[in-house]
Structures are given as structure tokens and as C-alpha cells.
Scaffold this active site. Structure first.
Site: not given
Ligand code: SPD
Length: 293
Positions: A78, A102, A153, A171, A174, A178
């Protein structure tokens, strides 16, 4: 029965806490983490959501079987997705976060008082609800008056927004389900149009060690749209290979040449990973990563 009749494993293979979460990083490699307790397990309209309490990394948010954050190492991702662009652009006032349910990226952005407005677009309301309940220290800024929360979305939102942003942070999870559209060339081009003339976009861009093909495609898509595209790296222990990549895409500012050391010092930010040395060093890439680009 004398002692000779007793059947006891000489080397016990289990103990009281011997419950493990394993995430496969490909068909042959994975990461296993010892678990204390399962705190939540459910399904939203979009994905499976789990919260596990682990012995070493604390609570972990897991979406579709993939670790998104752990209490112990979330600060790295972050801070890096947020402060690298924030100290590249001299004056971010209006920012957009796509994904980030999150709340960790929002928490870091709010540390910059120059920001007047943050729009956050998250497709999955349930992720925000679960994060507020189990990760209150991460999800603590959703009710900040500077924040406008939109449940949609991101790929649809960006097509129709009429606002212009100084910074867009993608952010995302993977590129599965979606989130796939958040890595496409057309999505990046809508983001480009939604940025001011000196705007910056940052995005998480997967593991350059395990996801070579995906990384190549992501950077090709980005380079077709943005004049300046630079990869930077951070060490995230619970992500595949621990070596994680981010893209800084810019219309005008160069993240290393335009980095303002004085502004960084004056702001006196409280960070655990990011600092001015990291800002410059994170753009130095190993040869096997340079080859992907
Ligand atoms: N394979 C894990 C990839 C995570 C990427 N995003 C994480 C979000 C955290 N805010």
C-alpha cells in the site's frame, strides 16, 4: 500392557496448531502459512472471500484463494502503490482509486493533506464490509469526508466519468474474473483520457518472476497508451515469489528525475517501507526483469 506394546510416533508430525493454508503459485510451487483460526468464509456476487488468522502474518484477507493482504506485510504494497506516484506528481488534488476494497491504499492517500477529493470505485461491496469488520486499522478511512465511494465495475466507471484526475491508482486483484478488464489496453486508454495533462497512473502488475507472459502483455498495453511507463519493484513476503511489480505511467513527470526530496522531507510521513532511497532504488531492475520490458 508394558511400554514395549505402545505405538507412538517417534517424531510427531503434528502439534496442536497444525493447520495450514496453502496457496499455489503455479502447478509446482506454493506458499504455506500456519493458521490459528478461520474467522470468515463466504461468497459475494463476484468471488469467494475468506479471512484467516495466521500464526505469523496475523489476519489475512483471501479472495478467490489468493492472499490480498495480511496484517503483517500489507504496508509494503500500500505504501508503494501510493507514495511513489504521490511524490512524483507535485500537487495531487483529485485522485481516483479503482479496486482497493480493503482500504489500505485509501489509508495511505489520506496521509497527504494536499488531496482534496478521492473517488474510490470498488466492484464488490462485500469486500469493503468484511475489511471494515476484520481489518479496522486498514479500512479506517472509508468514512472520511474527502472520500466518495462508488460500487461499480471500474472498467465501466472509467468509460463514462466526466471528471479529470491528477492520479489514478489501480489497486486490482489478479487478472482473473472481474479484474481481467482492468489490465486491458482499452481500459488504460480510458484512464489516460480521464487524467489531467500532467496526470499519473499507478497499477499493480503482478510477479515478474512467475507471471512473465502477463507482465509482458501488461507493459505492452501500457506503453501503447502512455508516453512514460516505468516498472518499479517491492518485496511483499506473502505474494508469489515475494517480488512484486508496479507500473508508474505518466503524461509528463519522470518518477526519478522529478522526485522532490525536500517535499518528501517536509511532509514527515510515517511510513514503514517507503522512503526517499527506496523511491529511487525501486526503479532499478534486475536483468531478467528488464528483458520482459
Ligand atoms: N496475488 C496477489 C495480488 C494482490 C494484488 N492486489 C492486492 C490488493 C491490496 N489492496
Amino acid at each position: 500392557m508394558d511400554n514395549n506394546d505402545k505405538v507412538i510416533l517417534e517424531e510427531p508430525v503434528s502439534d496442536f496448531w497444525n493447520v495450514w493454508y496453502s496457496e499455489l503459485h503455479n502447478q509446482e510451487v506454493g506458499l504455506s502459512i500456519k493458521i490459528k483460526k478461520m474467522l470468515y468464509s463466504g461468497e459475494s456476487e463476484f468471488q469467494r472471500i475468506d479471512v484467516l488468522d495466521s500464526c505469523y502474518f496475523g489476519k489475512m484477507l483471501i479472495l478467490y484463494g489468493s492472499i490480498m493482504i495480511t496484517e503483517k506485510d500489507e504496508f509494503i504494497y500500500h505504501e508503494m502503490i501510493t507514495h511513489v506516484p504521490m511524490f512524483t506528481h507535485p500537487d495531487v488534488r483529485n485522485a481516483l482509486i479503482i479496486g482497493g476494497g480493503d482500504g489500505g491504499t485509501l489509508r495511505e492517500l489520506i496521509k497527504h493533506q494536499s488531496i482534496k477529493k478521492i473517488t474510490q470505485v470498488e466492484i464488490d461491496k462485500k469486500v469493503i464490509e468484511v475489511s471494515k469488520k476484520y481489518f479496522p486499522e486498514v479500512a479506517k478511512e472509508f468514512d472520511n469526508p474527502k472520500v466518495k465511494l462508488v460500487y461499480e465495475d471500474g472498467a465501466e466507471f472509467i468509460k463514462k466519468t466526466e471528471e479529470k484526475y491528477d492520479l489514478i491508482i489501480i489497486d486490482s486483484s489478479d487478472p482473473v474474473g472481474p479484474a481481467i478488464s482492468l489490465f486491458s489496453k482499452s481500459f488504460y486508454s480510458y484512464c489516460f483520457n480521464a487524467l489531467n495533462d500532467d496526470g499519473i497512473l499507478t497499477a499493480q502488475t503482478e510477479s515478474p518472476f512467475f507471471n512473465k507472459n502477463e507482465v509482458r502483455k501488461i507493459y505492452k498495453n501500457l506503453k501503447d497508451i502512455f508516453p512514460i511507463v516505468k516498472m518499479y519493484l517491492a518485496y511483499v513476503p506473502t505474494y508469489p515469489s515475494s517480488l512484486w511489480s508496479f507500473a508508474l505511467c505518466s503524461k509528463k513527470y519522470d518518477p526519478v528525475e522529478d522526485f522532490d526530496n525536500n517535499r518528501y522531507k517536509n511532509l514527515n510521513l510515517k511510513t514503514n517501507y517507503y522512503n526517499c532511497d527506496i523511491h529511487k532504488a525501486c526503479f532499478s531492475l534486475p536483468n531478467f526483469v528488464k528483458e520482459l520490458l
